[in-house]
Design a protein around this motif. Structure first.
Motif, PDB file in Angstrom:
ATOM      1  N   ASN A  41       0.825  -1.218   0.000  1.00  0.00           N
ATOM      2  CA  ASN A  41       0.000   0.000   0.000  1.00  0.00           C
ATOM      3  C   ASN A  41       0.857   1.266   0.000  1.00  0.00           C
ATOM      4  O   ASN A  41       0.591   2.214   0.736  1.00  0.00           O
ATOM      5  CB  ASN A  41      -0.999   0.004   1.164  1.00  0.00           C
ATOM      6  N   THR A  42       1.865   1.269  -0.844  1.00  0.00           N
ATOM      7  CA  THR A  42       2.754   2.427  -0.962  1.00  0.00           C
ATOM      8  C   THR A  42       2.042   3.557  -1.704  1.00  0.00           C
ATOM      9  O   THR A  42       1.004   3.350  -2.332  1.00  0.00           O
ATOM     10  CB  THR A  42       4.032   2.070  -1.731  1.00  0.00           C
ATOM     11  N   VAL A  48       6.684  -2.865  -2.763  1.00  0.00           N
ATOM     12  CA  VAL A  48       8.128  -2.708  -2.930  1.00  0.00           C
ATOM     13  C   VAL A  48       8.770  -3.796  -2.083  1.00  0.00           C
ATOM     14  O   VAL A  48       8.504  -3.897  -0.878  1.00  0.00           O
ATOM     15  CB  VAL A  48       8.607  -1.308  -2.493  1.00  0.00           C
ATOM     16  N   VAL A  49       9.599  -4.629  -2.716  1.00  0.00           N
ATOM     17  CA  VAL A  49      10.200  -5.767  -2.048  1.00  0.00           C
ATOM     18  C   VAL A  49      11.716  -5.607  -2.086  1.00  0.00           C
ATOM     19  O   VAL A  49      12.295  -5.412  -3.162  1.00  0.00           O
ATOM     20  CB  VAL A  49       9.784  -7.088  -2.735  1.00  0.00           C
ATOM     21  N   VAL A  50      12.339  -5.672  -0.912  1.00  0.00           N
ATOM     22  CA  VAL A  50      13.788  -5.515  -0.813  1.00  0.00           C
ATOM     23  C   VAL A  50      14.358  -6.549   0.146  1.00  0.00           C
ATOM     24  O   VAL A  50      13.642  -7.107   0.977  1.00  0.00           O
ATOM     25  CB  VAL A  50      14.180  -4.098  -0.333  1.00  0.00           C
ATOM     26  N   ALA A  51      15.658  -6.773   0.024  1.00  0.00           N
ATOM     27  CA  ALA A  51      16.386  -7.604   0.974  1.00  0.00           C
ATOM     28  C   ALA A  51      16.943  -6.695   2.056  1.00  0.00           C
ATOM     29  O   ALA A  51      17.387  -5.581   1.785  1.00  0.00           O
ATOM     30  CB  ALA A  51      17.513  -8.346   0.264  1.00  0.00           C
ATOM     31  N   ALA A  52      16.903  -7.159   3.293  1.00  0.00           N
ATOM     32  CA  ALA A  52      17.443  -6.387   4.408  1.00  0.00           C
ATOM     33  C   ALA A  52      18.007  -7.349   5.438  1.00  0.00           C
ATOM     34  O   ALA A  52      17.623  -8.520   5.505  1.00  0.00           O
ATOM     35  CB  ALA A  52      16.354  -5.526   5.032  1.00  0.00           C
ATOM     36  N   ALA A  60      15.508   3.151   7.708  1.00  0.00           N
ATOM     37  CA  ALA A  60      16.672   3.104   6.815  1.00  0.00           C
ATOM     38  C   ALA A  60      16.402   2.208   5.613  1.00  0.00           C
ATOM     39  O   ALA A  60      16.772   2.537   4.483  1.00  0.00           O
ATOM     40  CB  ALA A  60      17.905   2.629   7.581  1.00  0.00           C
ATOM     41  N   VAL A  61      15.739   1.080   5.839  1.00  0.00           N
ATOM     42  CA  VAL A  61      15.389   0.168   4.747  1.00  0.00           C
ATOM     43  C   VAL A  61      14.427   0.861   3.792  1.00  0.00           C
ATOM     44  O   VAL A  61      14.585   0.789   2.569  1.00  0.00           O
ATOM     45  CB  VAL A  61      14.783  -1.144   5.293  1.00  0.00           C
ATOM     46  N   ALA A  62      13.428   1.541   4.336  1.00  0.00           N
ATOM     47  CA  ALA A  62      12.454   2.252   3.498  1.00  0.00           C
ATOM     48  C   ALA A  62      13.143   3.319   2.656  1.00  0.00           C
ATOM     49  O   ALA A  62      12.861   3.445   1.462  1.00  0.00           O
ATOM     50  CB  ALA A  62      11.367   2.882   4.363  1.00  0.00           C
ATOM     51  N   LYS A  63      14.036   4.062   3.255  1.00  0.00           N
ATOM     52  CA  LYS A  63      14.745   5.112   2.514  1.00  0.00           C
ATOM     53  C   LYS A  63      15.564   4.509   1.378  1.00  0.00           C
ATOM     54  O   LYS A  63      15.546   4.999   0.252  1.00  0.00           O
ATOM     55  CB  LYS A  63      15.636   5.904   3.467  1.00  0.00           C
ATOM     56  N   ALA A  65      14.993   1.779  -0.146  1.00  0.00           N
ATOM     57  CA  ALA A  65      14.063   1.221  -1.138  1.00  0.00           C
ATOM     58  C   ALA A  65      13.230   2.296  -1.821  1.00  0.00           C
ATOM     59  O   ALA A  65      12.395   1.989  -2.660  1.00  0.00           O
ATOM     60  CB  ALA A  65      13.149   0.206  -0.466  1.00  0.00           C
ATOM     61  N   GLU A  66      13.441   3.561  -1.423  1.00  0.00           N
ATOM     62  CA  GLU A  66      12.696   4.703  -1.951  1.00  0.00           C
ATOM     63  C   GLU A  66      11.195   4.596  -1.661  1.00  0.00           C
ATOM     64  O   GLU A  66      10.357   5.001  -2.451  1.00  0.00           O
ATOM     65  CB  GLU A  66      12.964   4.895  -3.447  1.00  0.00           C
ATOM     66  N   VAL A  67      10.883   4.036  -0.495  1.00  0.00           N
ATOM     67  CA  VAL A  67       9.505   3.985   0.001  1.00  0.00           C
ATOM     68  C   VAL A  67       9.332   5.167   0.939  1.00  0.00           C
ATOM     69  O   VAL A  67      10.119   5.353   1.865  1.00  0.00           O
ATOM     70  CB  VAL A  67       9.219   2.662   0.738  1.00  0.00           C
TER      71      VAL A  67
END
Length: 162
Positions: A41-42, A48-52, A60-63, A65-67
Motif C-alpha cells: 500500500n505504498t 516494494v520488495v527488498v532484501a534487508a 533506513a530500509v524504506a529510505k 528502497a525509496e519507500v
C-alpha cells in the motif's frame, strides 16, 4: 444517512485473506543474513520488495528502497512514522486483526513467527490510506465518525514535557 460513533472493535478494515498471511512471490537473491521486507500500500500503489539484514532499522530500509514513510522526531514519540506490521499471531482485536502498529524509526527488521517475510503496510501515506482514515465504515456500511477523539498531536501542547 445514519452515522455511528467510532468503535475500536471495528475500524472498517476488510476481512483478512485466507490463508493469512497470504503467500507472496519475490525474485530476490538473498544472502545468508538477509530476509525479505515487503512494503504494501505504498504511495505509488505497488508493493516494494527488498532484501534487508535482520536488525536493520525499518526507516533506513524504506529510505534505501525509496519507500516514502513520513517521519519527524526520529524517537518514536510523535508517531509520524507509524506503520502496520503483518503479524498473524497478534491477538489485538481492538485495532486491526493480524497486524501490529509500530514506529518505523524505532523498529528493526525481523520476520515474525508464522511469516515468511516482514510485511509493512504503509497505507497511512497513500491516497487509499487517507481515504480509509476519512471514510471508515462499519460492517453495515454505516459511516463511522471520530467526534470527541483527541487530535493526535494535542499531547504536545501546553508544555507537555513538564
Amino acid at each position: 444517512s445514519m452515522v455511528r460513533s467510532l468503535s475500536m472493535q471495528n475500524m472498517g478494515y476488510p476481512p483478512l485473506p485466507d490463508p493469512f498471511p497470504p503467500k507472496r512471490q519475490h525474485n530476490l537473491a538473498l544472502k545468508e543474513d538477509e530476509v525479505v521486507v515487503r512494503f504494501i500500500n505504498t504511495i505509488e500503489g505497488q508493493d516494494v520488495v527488498v532484501a534487508a539484514k535482520v536488525g536493520e532499522n525499518i526507516s533506513a530500509v524504506a529510505k534505501r528502497a525509496e519507500v516514502k514513510i513520513a517521519y519527524s522526531c526520529r524517537t518514536g514519540l510523535c508517531g509520524t512514522c507509524t506503520v502496520d506490521i503483518e503479524d498473524p499471531l497478534c491477538e489485538n482485536k481492538s485495532y486491526r486483526p493480524g497486524y501490529q502498529t509500530i514506529r518505523a524509526c524505532q523498529t528493526s527488521v525481523v520476520v515474525l513467527p508464522g511469516c515468511d517475510e516482514m510485511v509493512l503496510d504503509v497505507y497511512r501515506g497513500s491516497s487509499a490510506g487517507r481515504k480509509l482514515n476519512k471514510n471508515l465504515m462499519d460492517d453495515d456500511g454505516l459511516n463511522i465518525i471520530s467526534e470527541g477523539l483527541p487530535e493526535a498531536m494535542s499531547r504536545f501542547e501546553d508544555d507537555w514535557e513538564k
